[in-house]
Scaffold this motif. Structure first.
Motif, short mmCIF file in Angstrom:
data_model
loop_
_atom_site.label_atom_id
_atom_site.label_comp_id
_atom_site.label_asym_id
_atom_site.label_seq_id
_atom_site.Cartn_x
_atom_site.Cartn_y
_atom_site.Cartn_z
N ARG A 286 0.80 -1.44 0.43
CA ARG A 286 0.29 0.37 -0.18
C ARG A 286 1.29 0.82 -0.20
N LEU A 287 0.32 1.93 -1.08
CA LEU A 287 1.48 3.74 -0.55
C LEU A 287 0.89 5.16 0.00
N LEU A 288 1.45 5.14 0.91
CA LEU A 288 1.30 6.77 1.75
C LEU A 288 0.66 7.12 0.90
N LEU A 289 -0.56 7.86 0.45
CA LEU A 289 -0.89 10.02 0.52
C LEU A 289 -0.99 10.47 1.12
N PHE A 290 -0.91 11.85 1.22
CA PHE A 290 -1.47 13.14 2.24
C PHE A 290 -2.59 13.39 1.52
N ARG A 291 -3.54 13.91 2.17
CA ARG A 291 -4.39 14.84 1.59
C ARG A 291 -4.03 16.46 1.83
N GLY A 292 -4.18 16.93 0.87
CA GLY A 292 -3.73 18.48 1.12
C GLY A 292 -4.94 19.34 0.64
N SER A 293 -4.89 20.58 0.88
CA SER A 293 -5.26 22.02 0.03
C SER A 293 -4.79 22.79 -0.55
N ASP A 294 -5.04 23.71 -0.45
CA ASP A 294 -4.53 24.95 -1.02
C ASP A 294 -5.70 25.82 -0.31
N PRO A 295 -5.04 26.88 0.66
CA PRO A 295 -5.71 27.80 1.74
C PRO A 295 -6.81 29.18 0.43
N ALA A 296 -5.63 28.86 -0.54
CA ALA A 296 -6.19 30.47 -1.82
C ALA A 296 -7.66 29.42 -2.39
N VAL A 297 -7.91 28.37 -2.04
CA VAL A 297 -8.66 27.43 -2.85
C VAL A 297 -9.46 26.94 -1.97
N PRO A 298 -10.06 27.16 -1.54
CA PRO A 298 -11.26 26.76 -0.25
C PRO A 298 -11.60 25.36 -0.91
N GLY A 299 -11.95 24.51 -0.28
CA GLY A 299 -13.40 23.32 -0.77
C GLY A 299 -11.82 22.46 -1.52
N PHE B 7 0.23 27.98 -5.28
CA PHE B 7 0.05 27.68 -4.37
C PHE B 7 -0.50 29.12 -3.02
N ARG B 8 -1.43 29.09 -2.46
CA ARG B 8 -1.50 30.17 -1.87
C ARG B 8 -1.24 31.54 -3.39
N GLY B 9 -1.62 31.60 -4.38
CA GLY B 9 -1.63 32.03 -5.04
C GLY B 9 -0.63 32.50 -6.57
N GLN B 10 0.59 31.71 -5.66
CA GLN B 10 1.98 31.83 -6.23
C GLN B 10 2.14 30.51 -7.01
N PRO B 11 2.41 31.06 -8.92
CA PRO B 11 2.22 29.84 -9.48
C PRO B 11 4.40 28.91 -9.71
N TYR B 12 3.96 28.04 -9.47
CA TYR B 12 5.35 27.47 -9.41
C TYR B 12 5.37 26.36 -10.16
N GLU B 13 7.05 26.06 -10.87
CA GLU B 13 7.28 25.17 -11.63
C GLU B 13 8.10 24.19 -10.95
N GLN B 14 7.85 22.87 -11.14
CA GLN B 14 8.70 21.92 -9.98
C GLN B 14 8.87 20.91 -10.96
N GLU B 15 10.69 20.83 -10.31
CA GLU B 15 11.48 19.56 -11.37
C GLU B 15 11.24 18.39 -9.41
N GLN B 16 11.14 17.39 -9.90
CA GLN B 16 10.20 16.29 -8.68
C GLN B 16 11.34 14.96 -9.10
N TRP B 17 11.94 14.30 -8.54
CA TRP B 17 12.55 12.83 -7.87
C TRP B 17 11.88 12.21 -7.44
N PHE B 18 10.95 10.84 -7.89
CA PHE B 18 10.35 10.09 -6.50
C PHE B 18 11.57 9.08 -6.04
N HIS B 19 11.79 9.17 -5.35
CA HIS B 19 12.41 7.18 -4.15
C HIS B 19 11.42 6.77 -3.81
N LEU B 20 12.04 5.95 -4.50
CA LEU B 20 10.87 4.34 -3.78
C LEU B 20 11.45 3.82 -2.33
N ALA B 21 10.73 4.23 -1.60
CA ALA B 21 10.72 3.27 -0.75
C ALA B 21 10.01 2.08 0.28
N ARG B 22 10.42 1.36 1.24
CA ARG B 22 9.54 0.44 2.13
C ARG B 22 10.38 0.72 3.29
#
Length: 157
Positions: free
Chosen positions: A19-32, A81-96
């Motif tokens: 099973r994969l761990l995920l977090f539920r998140g939100s942006d205060p600038a976009v309620p709901g 996020f919070r009205g600020q645009p981002y461009e994100q490079e991201q790398w995903f590690h596998l972990a157990r």
């Protein structure tokens, strides 16, 4: 507004039942509006992607001694996020891990307020959910990862 460029390290953390761990998140600038996402975050100055992944995993989950595996995927994502645009490079590690008890107390107050929930997801649950999950295509990638193991070279997500 010009997007902020950011580098981030993310973790595909699997438990003993795949099973994969995920977090539920939100942006205060976009309620709901909410979404599910992998643990991880931005690199600090002078920090490598592996070091950032280990730090973020400990901060966001409270889990210690998790052995980080290889980088299995990478990509670029644009978001606001919070009205600020981002461009994100991201790398995903596998972990157990065998420890599935999550402790958010290591996160900062602002970050903690935006993490609404933590949940361990099966591949089938990821496929069936009507909720938004990032990165896009995660269920298919996770199914291949569990069945075949880490790819020889990281896959673009």
């Amino acid at each position: 507004m010009e997007p902020k460029r950011r580098r981030a390290s993310r973790i595909l953390l699997l438990d003993g039942q795949d099973r994969l761990l995920l977090f539920r998140g939100s942006d205060p600038a976009v309620p709901g509006v909410t979404w599910w996402f992998t643990p991880g975050g931005g690199l600090e100055p002078g920090e490598g992607v592996r070091e950032a992944a280990a730090r973020e995993l400990t901060e966001e989950t409270g889990l210690r001694g998790v052995e980080l595996g290889p980088v299995v995927a990478y990509g670029t994502v644009s978001f606001s996020f919070r009205g600020q645009p981002y461009e994100q490079e991201q790398w995903f590690h596998l972990a157990r891990t065998t420890d599935t008890v999550i402790d958010h107390s290591g996160t900062g107050a602002e970050e903690h307020a935006e993490l609404l929930a933590a949940r361990w997801w099966t591949i089938d649950e990821l496929r069936r959910t009507a909720e938004t999950v990032y990165p896009v295509g995660l269920a298919d990638f996770l199914e291949r990862l569990v069945a075949e193991g880490p790819p020889g070279t990281p896959v673009r997500l």
